[in-house]
Design a protein around this motif. Structure first.
Motif, PDB file in Angstrom:
ATOM      1  N   ILE A  30       0.898  -1.111   0.092  1.00 55.85           N
ATOM      2  CA  ILE A  30       0.041  -0.104  -0.151  1.00 55.85           C
ATOM      3  C   ILE A  30       0.890   1.276  -0.035  1.00 55.85           C
ATOM      4  N   GLU A  31       1.852   1.269   0.800  1.00 52.06           N
ATOM      5  CA  GLU A  31       2.969   2.431   0.933  1.00 52.06           C
ATOM      6  C   GLU A  31       3.373   2.409  -0.408  1.00 52.06           C
ATOM      7  N   ARG A  32       4.012   1.653  -1.321  1.00 53.57           N
ATOM      8  CA  ARG A  32       4.481   1.787  -2.262  1.00 53.57           C
ATOM      9  C   ARG A  32       3.522   2.335  -3.440  1.00 53.57           C
ATOM     10  N   LEU A  33       2.296   1.880  -3.502  1.00 54.06           N
ATOM     11  CA  LEU A  33       1.140   2.289  -4.303  1.00 54.06           C
ATOM     12  C   LEU A  33       1.130   3.930  -3.930  1.00 54.06           C
ATOM     13  N   GLN A  34       1.032   4.212  -2.916  1.00 54.94           N
ATOM     14  CA  GLN A  34       0.689   5.554  -2.378  1.00 54.94           C
ATOM     15  C   GLN A  34       1.841   6.564  -2.981  1.00 54.94           C
TER      16      GLN A  34
END
Length: 96
Positions: A30-34
């Motif tokens: 999720i952090e990488r997508l953000q």
């Protein structure tokens, strides 16, 4: 963390899941997508394979798979919807 907490890796994962509600791996995804989305909105927006690599994905195909799995649409569909409507509604929320 294992040494600090005095437990094994699996126990750290279980405790993390219980406290956060997500596994450490899912949170990282999720952090990488953000981060990828933030790169789109930056002063020097990047696209395609350059965008995927800058966001920390192995390649563009990896980014597309992750994006679809987490956001429910491809990066291209996300960009089109955001440009046309000004925001993106989750495909799951559209039917609700």
């Amino acid at each position: 963390l294992e040494q600090v907490m005095g437990v094994g890796a699996r126990q750290v994962e279980r405790r993390f899941l219980a406290a956060v509600g997500l596994s450490p791996k899912v949170l990282c995804r999720i952090e990488r997508l953000q981060h990828a989305l933030a790169l789109l909105q930056g002063p020097r927006a990047v696209e395609g394979a350059e965008w995927a690599l800058a966001a920390g994905y192995y390649d563009q195909a990896h980014q597309v798979r992750e994006f679809r799995a987490l956001a429910g649409l491809t990066p291209g569909a996300y960009a089109r919807e955001r440009a046309e409507v000004g925001f993106v509604q989750s495909p799951d929320a559209a039917g609700a």
